[in-house]
Design an enzyme around this catalytic site. Structure first.
Site, PDB file in Angstrom:
ATOM      1  N   PRO A 184       0.458  -8.008   9.621  1.00 57.10           N
ATOM      2  CA  PRO A 184      -0.543  -6.969   9.814  1.00 57.10           C
ATOM      3  C   PRO A 184       0.051  -5.633  10.239  1.00 57.10           C
ATOM      4  CG  PRO A 184      -0.660  -8.584  11.581  1.00 57.10           C
ATOM      5  CD  PRO A 184       0.366  -9.066  10.617  1.00 57.10           C
ATOM      6  N   GLU A 185      -0.009  -4.666   9.360  1.00 56.54           N
ATOM      7  CA  GLU A 185       0.270  -3.284   9.709  1.00 56.54           C
ATOM      8  C   GLU A 185      -1.063  -2.546   9.597  1.00 56.54           C
ATOM      9  OE1 GLU A 185       3.845  -1.834   7.726  1.00 56.54           O
ATOM     10  OE2 GLU A 185       4.610  -3.858   7.563  1.00 56.54           O
ATOM     11  N   HIS A 207      -3.932 -23.439  15.675  1.00 59.87           N
ATOM     12  CA  HIS A 207      -3.440 -22.421  16.599  1.00 59.87           C
ATOM     13  C   HIS A 207      -4.570 -21.543  17.124  1.00 59.87           C
ATOM     14  CE1 HIS A 207       0.665 -23.571  15.795  1.00 59.87           C
ATOM     15  NE2 HIS A 207       0.408 -23.532  14.504  1.00 59.87           N
ATOM     16  N   ARG A 260       2.158 -17.731  15.926  1.00 60.91           N
ATOM     17  CA  ARG A 260       3.327 -17.414  16.744  1.00 60.91           C
ATOM     18  C   ARG A 260       2.982 -16.822  18.110  1.00 60.91           C
ATOM     19  NH1 ARG A 260       6.809 -15.194  11.653  1.00 60.91           N
ATOM     20  NH2 ARG A 260       5.087 -16.010  10.474  1.00 60.91           N
TER      21      ARG A 260
END
Length: 288
Positions: free
Chosen positions: A2-3, A99, A119
């Site tokens: 994601p930018e 997650h 992460r």
DNA sequence: CGTAGATCCTGTTAGC
DNA sequence: TGCTAACAGGATCTAC
């Protein structure tokens, strides 16, 4: 990853699906996702429950929900997706993702908001906002090229004041925000500049061109719903973007440069990978 | 203050 | 085939 364009796609999803609703329940799994909320997960939950969501805002890669708190003080739920964070609008009762770190329930009993992050580089925190509506941890982040008050000439000057490599300067979110590894490589390829050139040695027009390309390539990616190639990034409905089909340099090592046909090279830089065309983007003298 | 490098994390892939 | 190592990288922290 994601930018800016990917985060903006998520912001739009939040504006559509979450704004106007009131939080009536929240659950946080583990402490890591709220590590930026120093008072801990229970305090975060206590502050969220009872709050109305007024709108969804963004600066660079930072995202936040503007809250109408019960006590009337302006506040925000700040969300950073990190590398692998996702916000999903899910049916209540849908099986928990592996997650899943947090979920929010709403007064209307409709679909809930889930934060899923493989992460856990991303996170959530409750923050006070200043009189311009900017939350505390976002205050040091520079305006991004999509901000109505973005000052391109000021950014050109700020970048040219740096003695470091131009790619490092582009990735510095305190100079200009929203640009990450993918769009930095794409902007530099479009401009025909190698990322290891020292920022201060580039001319004003060259720096202007690089920034213009960064803005342009992110606008194109946004039009296509963001970039995704490993299913880690999805919008709030779980659908991926398609911009990865339009990348010219990033991840294209060995493939012909779309402009001159020379094989795109991949180099290590700043503990990351950088991609460039050996012919269109010659390396500065003195670099190995 | 500017600069450079290390660090967090885990699923996937490359290589032996 | 099965194991280990490398890899992905945004933001922050430390050291100088």
């Amino acid at each position: 990853m994601p930018e800016l364009p990917e985060v903006e796609v998520v912001r739009r999803g939040l504006a559509e699906h979450v704004a106007g609703r009131t939080v009536t329940g929240a659950e946080v799994f583990g402490a890591r996702v709220t590590r930026r909320h120093l008072a801990g997960p229970q305090d975060l939950i206590d502050r969220l429950v009872g709050s109305g969501v007024a709108s969804a805002a963004r600066r660079g890669k930072y995202l936040w929900l503007v809250l109408d708190s019960p006590d009337g003080h302006p506040a925000a739920l700040v969300i950073h997706l990190g590398m692998s964070g996702q916000l999903l609008v899910s049916d209540p009762g849908a099986p928990y993702e592996k997650h899943l770190h947090a979920r929010l329930e709403f007064a209307d009993g409709g679909r809930e908001l889930r934060f899923v992050d493989q992460r856990t580089f991303g996170g959530l925190s409750w923050e006070e906002v200043d009189d311009e509506g900017i939350p505390d941890p976002v205050r040091h982040i520079a305006r991004d090229p999509f901000d109505p008050r973005y000052d391109a000439e000021a950014v050109v000057a700020a970048l040219r004041a740096r003695r470091s490599a131009v790619k490092r300067a582009l990735l510095d979110q305190t100079l200009v925000s929203g640009i990450g590894n993918i769009y930095a490589d794409e902007a530099l390829w479009r401009a025909g500049v190698h990322g290891e050139r020292v920022a201060a040695t580039l001319s004003r027009p060259t720096m202007r061109r690089i920034l213009g390309h960064a803005h342009e390539v992110m606008a194109e990616a946004l039009d296509q719903g963001g970039t995704s190639f490993d299913a880690l990034y999805v919008n709030v409905n779980g659908a991926s973007g398609y911009f990865d089909r339009s990348l010219s340099a990033y991840g294209q090592q060995g493939r012909p440069c779309p402009r001159c046909g020379t094989a795109i090279r991949r180099e290590s830089f700043m503990n990351r990978s950088s991609h460039s065309c050996p012919r269109c983007q010659p390396k500065p003298a003195g670099t190995a």
